[in-house]
Design a protein around this motif. Sequence first.
Motif, PDB file in Angstrom:
ATOM      1  N   LYS A  71       2.680  10.287 -10.416  1.00  0.00           N
ATOM      2  CA  LYS A  71       2.168   9.437  -9.351  1.00  0.00           C
ATOM      3  C   LYS A  71       1.902  10.253  -8.101  1.00  0.00           C
ATOM      4  N   GLY A  72       0.801   9.954  -7.422  1.00  0.00           N
ATOM      5  CA  GLY A  72       0.442  10.673  -6.210  1.00  0.00           C
ATOM      6  C   GLY A  72      -0.576  11.757  -6.491  1.00  0.00           C
ATOM      7  N   ASP A  73      -0.912  12.534  -5.463  1.00  0.00           N
ATOM      8  CA  ASP A  73      -1.930  13.587  -5.595  1.00  0.00           C
ATOM      9  C   ASP A  73      -1.361  14.890  -6.142  1.00  0.00           C
ATOM     10  N   PHE A  74      -0.095  15.198  -5.836  1.00  0.00           N
ATOM     11  CA  PHE A  74       0.490  16.464  -6.243  1.00  0.00           C
ATOM     12  C   PHE A  74       0.944  16.393  -7.707  1.00  0.00           C
ATOM     13  N   GLY A  75       0.800  17.529  -8.417  1.00  0.00           N
ATOM     14  CA  GLY A  75       1.374  17.637  -9.751  1.00  0.00           C
ATOM     15  C   GLY A  75       2.863  17.913  -9.667  1.00  0.00           C
ATOM     16  N   ASN A  76       3.481  18.013 -10.839  1.00  0.00           N
ATOM     17  CA  ASN A  76       4.947  18.259 -10.869  1.00  0.00           C
ATOM     18  C   ASN A  76       5.286  19.662 -11.311  1.00  0.00           C
ATOM     19  N   GLY A  77       4.287  20.536 -11.436  1.00  0.00           N
ATOM     20  CA  GLY A  77       4.565  21.926 -11.794  1.00  0.00           C
ATOM     21  C   GLY A  77       4.700  22.176 -13.275  1.00  0.00           C
ATOM     22  N   ASN A  78       4.480  21.163 -14.104  1.00  0.00           N
ATOM     23  CA  ASN A  78       4.545  21.379 -15.561  1.00  0.00           C
ATOM     24  C   ASN A  78       3.277  22.047 -16.035  1.00  0.00           C
ATOM     25  N   ILE A  79       3.441  23.005 -16.936  1.00  0.00           N
ATOM     26  CA  ILE A  79       2.287  23.760 -17.411  1.00  0.00           C
ATOM     27  C   ILE A  79       2.472  24.095 -18.892  1.00  0.00           C
ATOM     28  N   VAL A  87       0.859  -1.182   0.000  1.00  0.00           N
ATOM     29  CA  VAL A  87       0.000   0.000   0.000  1.00  0.00           C
ATOM     30  C   VAL A  87       0.891   1.226   0.000  1.00  0.00           C
ATOM     31  N   SER A  88       0.627   2.153  -0.941  1.00  0.00           N
ATOM     32  CA  SER A  88       1.394   3.391  -1.033  1.00  0.00           C
ATOM     33  C   SER A  88       0.680   4.500  -0.280  1.00  0.00           C
ATOM     34  N   LEU A  89       1.462   5.401   0.287  1.00  0.00           N
ATOM     35  CA  LEU A  89       0.931   6.502   1.082  1.00  0.00           C
ATOM     36  C   LEU A  89       1.370   7.822   0.476  1.00  0.00           C
ATOM     37  N   PHE A  90       0.401   8.726   0.227  1.00  0.00           N
ATOM     38  CA  PHE A  90       0.698  10.030  -0.359  1.00  0.00           C
ATOM     39  C   PHE A  90      -0.029  11.124   0.421  1.00  0.00           C
ATOM     40  N   PRO A  91       0.593  12.291   0.601  1.00  0.00           N
ATOM     41  CA  PRO A  91      -0.146  13.442   1.111  1.00  0.00           C
ATOM     42  C   PRO A  91      -1.052  13.975   0.013  1.00  0.00           C
ATOM     43  N   GLY A  92      -2.185  14.533   0.408  1.00  0.00           N
ATOM     44  CA  GLY A  92      -3.094  15.036  -0.614  1.00  0.00           C
ATOM     45  C   GLY A  92      -4.211  15.866  -0.017  1.00  0.00           C
ATOM     46  N   GLY A  93      -5.325  15.860  -0.731  1.00  0.00           N
ATOM     47  CA  GLY A  93      -6.431  16.760  -0.433  1.00  0.00           C
ATOM     48  C   GLY A  93      -6.473  17.832  -1.498  1.00  0.00           C
ATOM     49  N   SER A  94      -7.656  18.144  -1.986  1.00  0.00           N
ATOM     50  CA  SER A  94      -7.791  19.048  -3.135  1.00  0.00           C
ATOM     51  C   SER A  94      -7.036  20.354  -2.955  1.00  0.00           C
ATOM     52  N   GLU A  95      -7.202  20.967  -1.793  1.00  0.00           N
ATOM     53  CA  GLU A  95      -6.599  22.283  -1.579  1.00  0.00           C
ATOM     54  C   GLU A  95      -5.081  22.188  -1.430  1.00  0.00           C
TER      55      GLU A  95
END
Length: 331
Positions: free
Chosen positions: A323-331, A31-39
């Motif tokens: 992978k995970g909830d956060f993006g990598n800043g690419n735009i 099981v992988s664990l990531f920080p997240g939440g929409s905000e």
Amino acid sequence: MLNQENILVFGELLLRFSSSEDQFISKNHTVSLFPGGSEANVSASLGQWKIPCSYVSCVPDNALAANALQSLEELGVNTNKTLRQGNRLGLYFLLSANGLTSGEVVYDRKFSSFSNLKPGVIDWDKVLDGHTWFHWTALTPALNENMAAVCKEALVAARAKGLKISVDLNYRSRLWDYGKQPIEVMPELVAYCDVIMGNIWAANKMLGIPVDDSLNRETSVEDYKQHANASAKIVFEQFPQCKHIANTYRFMDNPKHNLFYGTYHTPDGNYISEVQETNDVIDRIGSGDAFMAGLIYGILSSTDGAEIIRMATSSGYNKLFVKGDFGNGNI
């Protein structure tokens, strides 16, 4: 040129537990664990773009919460305004490896430090001081009546201080379980907002804006554009504070497929992005939040509607490969 607003983002910090398989409970997998939440996800993108950003939540004073906050700090987000109190961090369980299947999300957010907040606990005048933009989402008033009242407190204070206010109308039916429907809560809160992001279905569910029930996966991009234009026109009429509206369109034909585009609207114009499509999705969780962050970035950096929706859509689409909830800043 980027207008350096100082953004305050308010919402619940969550931990995501993801299975390595499409069945969460089985004998031989991790099981992988990531920080997240929409905000938090929005904050993570803004921080990576070097946009001054503070994240306000309420978490227990323990190592698990500290590690999750540290992950935001490392991306350039100020978390000093977050309250440390209560006993537990909100969790959610993704019953698949990456959200690629129809795997269910199970929330474990009741009685978290954040959801136990009450009106009067946060000194919003102090917390908002020095900031020029306030971002929140419909996930917070979905938790309980007290959290809806806390949002009202924050919005009243932010409007009094002249901050620009943005909202994501993200709808999660499993969260609205305290006897109130979104349409009973959200219009009063959204009336304070300058920027509204979501989609035409969320606008219907939360704000009562009409939507055609016949719309589906086979509806053409051009038809969706026209429906988005009509929906935005009504939103602008009913919510005169609002000057920016954006909608995402995301369709999945199989676990690895994603069709992704967006529309952007002002009282004076309507814009649509190019359609982005891939069959190589890695993780679709957080793509809407990356879109929201890209929308904020676009509004701060351009007055060209076509460029604003390009940036929002590009940010959301690029999250599909992270992978995970956060993006990598690419735009």
